[in-house]
Design a protein around this motif. Structure first.
Motif, PDB file in Angstrom:
ATOM      1  N   ARG A 115      42.197  23.653  34.663  1.00  0.00           N
ATOM      2  CA  ARG A 115      42.513  24.963  35.974  1.00  0.00           C
ATOM      3  C   ARG A 115      42.647  26.667  35.296  1.00  0.00           C
ATOM      4  NH1 ARG A 115      42.438  21.898  40.047  1.00  0.00           N
ATOM      5  NH2 ARG A 115      43.428  20.234  39.307  1.00  0.00           N
ATOM      6  N   GLY A 116      43.304  26.922  34.329  1.00  0.00           N
ATOM      7  CA  GLY A 116      43.579  28.032  34.058  1.00  0.00           C
ATOM      8  C   GLY A 116      42.103  29.107  33.851  1.00  0.00           C
ATOM      9  N   ASP A 117      41.211  28.183  32.973  1.00  0.00           N
ATOM     10  CA  ASP A 117      40.161  28.512  32.933  1.00  0.00           C
ATOM     11  C   ASP A 117      39.286  28.753  33.918  1.00  0.00           C
ATOM     12  OD1 ASP A 117      40.693  28.477  29.882  1.00  0.00           O
ATOM     13  OD2 ASP A 117      40.064  27.090  29.492  1.00  0.00           O
ATOM     14  N   ALA A 118      38.870  27.908  34.804  1.00  0.00           N
ATOM     15  CA  ALA A 118      38.351  28.759  36.369  1.00  0.00           C
ATOM     16  C   ALA A 118      39.032  29.480  36.993  1.00  0.00           C
ATOM     17  CB  ALA A 118      38.623  26.846  36.916  1.00  0.00           C
ATOM     18  N   PHE A 119      40.389  29.613  36.557  1.00  0.00           N
ATOM     19  CA  PHE A 119      41.228  30.711  37.400  1.00  0.00           C
ATOM     20  C   PHE A 119      40.317  31.842  36.866  1.00  0.00           C
ATOM     21  CE2 PHE A 119      44.331  34.237  37.761  1.00  0.00           C
ATOM     22  CZ  PHE A 119      44.673  33.717  39.030  1.00  0.00           C
ATOM     23  N   ASP A 120      41.011  32.454  35.526  1.00  0.00           N
ATOM     24  CA  ASP A 120      40.100  33.210  34.799  1.00  0.00           C
ATOM     25  C   ASP A 120      38.947  33.530  35.324  1.00  0.00           C
ATOM     26  OD1 ASP A 120      43.093  32.988  34.119  1.00  0.00           O
ATOM     27  OD2 ASP A 120      42.563  32.501  31.804  1.00  0.00           O
ATOM     28  N   PHE A 121      37.773  32.554  35.261  1.00  0.00           N
ATOM     29  CA  PHE A 121      36.542  32.680  35.626  1.00  0.00           C
ATOM     30  C   PHE A 121      36.481  33.312  37.106  1.00  0.00           C
ATOM     31  CE2 PHE A 121      32.884  31.015  37.637  1.00  0.00           C
ATOM     32  CZ  PHE A 121      31.577  31.430  36.993  1.00  0.00           C
ATOM     33  N   VAL A 123      38.685  35.073  38.808  1.00  0.00           N
ATOM     34  CA  VAL A 123      39.353  36.627  39.078  1.00  0.00           C
ATOM     35  C   VAL A 123      38.551  37.617  37.710  1.00  0.00           C
ATOM     36  CG1 VAL A 123      41.459  37.967  37.647  1.00  0.00           C
ATOM     37  CG2 VAL A 123      41.171  35.570  38.813  1.00  0.00           C
ATOM     38  N   ALA A 124      37.949  36.812  37.034  1.00  0.00           N
ATOM     39  CA  ALA A 124      37.079  37.975  36.201  1.00  0.00           C
ATOM     40  C   ALA A 124      36.313  38.145  37.245  1.00  0.00           C
ATOM     41  CB  ALA A 124      36.554  37.849  34.732  1.00  0.00           C
ATOM     42  N   LEU A 125      35.061  38.263  37.459  1.00  0.00           N
ATOM     43  CA  LEU A 125      34.220  37.918  39.140  1.00  0.00           C
ATOM     44  C   LEU A 125      34.346  39.000  40.032  1.00  0.00           C
ATOM     45  CD1 LEU A 125      31.714  35.448  38.840  1.00  0.00           C
ATOM     46  CD2 LEU A 125      31.788  37.041  37.869  1.00  0.00           C
ATOM     47  N   GLN A 126      35.919  37.956  40.449  1.00  0.00           N
ATOM     48  CA  GLN A 126      36.197  39.013  41.088  1.00  0.00           C
ATOM     49  C   GLN A 126      37.005  40.607  41.482  1.00  0.00           C
ATOM     50  OE1 GLN A 126      39.536  36.942  42.712  1.00  0.00           O
ATOM     51  NE2 GLN A 126      38.406  35.920  44.414  1.00  0.00           N
ATOM     52  N   ASP A 127      37.131  40.994  39.807  1.00  0.00           N
ATOM     53  CA  ASP A 127      37.512  41.981  39.638  1.00  0.00           C
ATOM     54  C   ASP A 127      36.475  43.329  39.255  1.00  0.00           C
ATOM     55  OD1 ASP A 127      40.803  41.658  39.369  1.00  0.00           O
ATOM     56  OD2 ASP A 127      40.929  40.615  37.739  1.00  0.00           O
ATOM     57  N   HIS A 128      35.275  42.740  38.218  1.00  0.00           N
ATOM     58  CA  HIS A 128      34.220  43.161  38.463  1.00  0.00           C
ATOM     59  C   HIS A 128      33.178  43.978  39.791  1.00  0.00           C
ATOM     60  CE1 HIS A 128      30.638  44.626  36.424  1.00  0.00           C
ATOM     61  NE2 HIS A 128      29.871  43.842  37.538  1.00  0.00           N
ATOM     62  N   PHE A 129      33.578  42.844  40.098  1.00  0.00           N
ATOM     63  CA  PHE A 129      32.767  43.613  41.509  1.00  0.00           C
ATOM     64  C   PHE A 129      33.512  44.205  42.396  1.00  0.00           C
ATOM     65  CE2 PHE A 129      30.024  40.500  39.856  1.00  0.00           C
ATOM     66  CZ  PHE A 129      29.054  41.122  40.868  1.00  0.00           C
ATOM     67  N   LYS A 130      35.361  44.239  42.436  1.00  0.00           N
ATOM     68  CA  LYS A 130      35.826  45.302  42.639  1.00  0.00           C
ATOM     69  C   LYS A 130      35.394  46.244  42.214  1.00  0.00           C
ATOM     70  CE  LYS A 130      41.155  45.955  43.714  1.00  0.00           C
ATOM     71  NZ  LYS A 130      42.660  45.974  43.390  1.00  0.00           N
ATOM     72  N   TRP A 131      35.537  46.833  41.210  1.00  0.00           N
ATOM     73  CA  TRP A 131      35.352  48.092  40.126  1.00  0.00           C
ATOM     74  C   TRP A 131      34.021  49.022  40.763  1.00  0.00           C
ATOM     75  CZ3 TRP A 131      31.334  49.199  37.540  1.00  0.00           C
ATOM     76  CH2 TRP A 131      30.829  50.408  36.296  1.00  0.00           C
TER      77      TRP A 131
END
Length: 261
Positions: A115-121, A123-131
């Motif tokens: 489940r932690g890998d799904a969370f990191d997946f 968050v990585a997309l969220q951070d990129h499009f926030k940038w």
């Protein structure tokens, strides 16, 4: 035309060593996807997942664990969006839209055992499009500043500026405050003249009276018979001098109004 720096540079946002791929049945309605309908015990493929970014676009890449050969990739230009969707019955499964570069597209399901890998997946997309949104906002503000009116701080022809600085020039003929001059030399009042000197009035002082000579004894015997002062101890050799100088200093301060430090 040569490619810009953002088109040439590709960064890695996330790497997950284990991901499962499933065939997704067509949706019969507009309701969300359900992972329970995918036959989770029979994945169609397993391998490694990487998320990279080139410019503002993110790429979800499914690769072979051993060789690194690309199995499929899903370009993501907006998140959340149609390119990546979560399922309604679990946080470990997603539906992504893969493309082959020739205009063909397909929807497949991906799942993470941890489940932690799904969370990191996610968050990585969220951070990129926030940038991406922050960069877009900064570019818009810079464009507004360039197009807006510019402030001209230069002097026009014949324009002058007047500075009024107080107390910079003393008025001519003015009487300024002067410090009181000390009486005498060195800020000390003059001591009175010695008894044997000439007074300021021009009169000579009366001569000192000669001590009466005792009958039958010389004058030195008369002087020695006077009471003599007790000798001061060695540690207080400068005692009288300090008292005398202190009294004269106090007198000088009283006469002149100056304070000595």
């Amino acid at each position: 035309m040569a490619a810009g720096p953002e088109e040439e540079y590709e960064s890695v946002l996330c790497v997950k060593p284990a991901v499962l791929v499933y065939r997704v049945p067509p949706r019969a309605s507009n309701r969300g996807y359900r992972a329970a309908e995918w036959q989770l015990d029979q994945p169609a493929w397993s391998g490694r997942l990487r998320i990279t970014a080139k410019g503002s676009t993110a790429f979800i890449k499914l690769e072979d664990k051993a060789s690194g050969e690309l199995f499929a990739q899903a370009p993501v230009e907006q998140f959340p969006g149609i390119a990546v969707e979560g399922v309604t019955d679990s946080s470990r499964y997603f539906v992504i839209r893969i493309e082959d570069g020739n205009g063909r597209r397909a929807f497949i399901g991906v799942g993470f055992v941890d489940r932690g890998d799904a969370f990191d997946f996610n968050v990585a997309l969220q951070d990129h499009f926030k940038w991406v949104r922050q960069q877009s906002e900064l570019a818009r503000q810079a464009q507004d500043l360039e197009q807006g009116p510019k402030l001209d701080l230069g002097f026009k022809e014949g324009q002058t500026i007047k500075l009024n600085i107080a107390n910079m020039k003393k008025k001519e003929g003015g009487t300024g405050s002067t410090r009181p001059r000390p009486a005498g030399l060195g800020g000390l009042s003059l001591l009175p003249p010695p008894p044997g000197g000439k007074s300021s009035s021009g009169e000579r002082p009366a001569p000192l009276s000669t001590p009466a000579q005792l009958p039958g004894t010389p004058i030195t015997d008369s002087l020695l018979s006077w009471p003599q002062p007790t000798a001061a101890p060695a540690a207080d050799v400068w005692g009288d001098f300090a008292k005398a100088s202190g009294s004269s200093s106090n007198q000088a301060q009283g006469n002149t109004g100056w304070v000595q430090f």
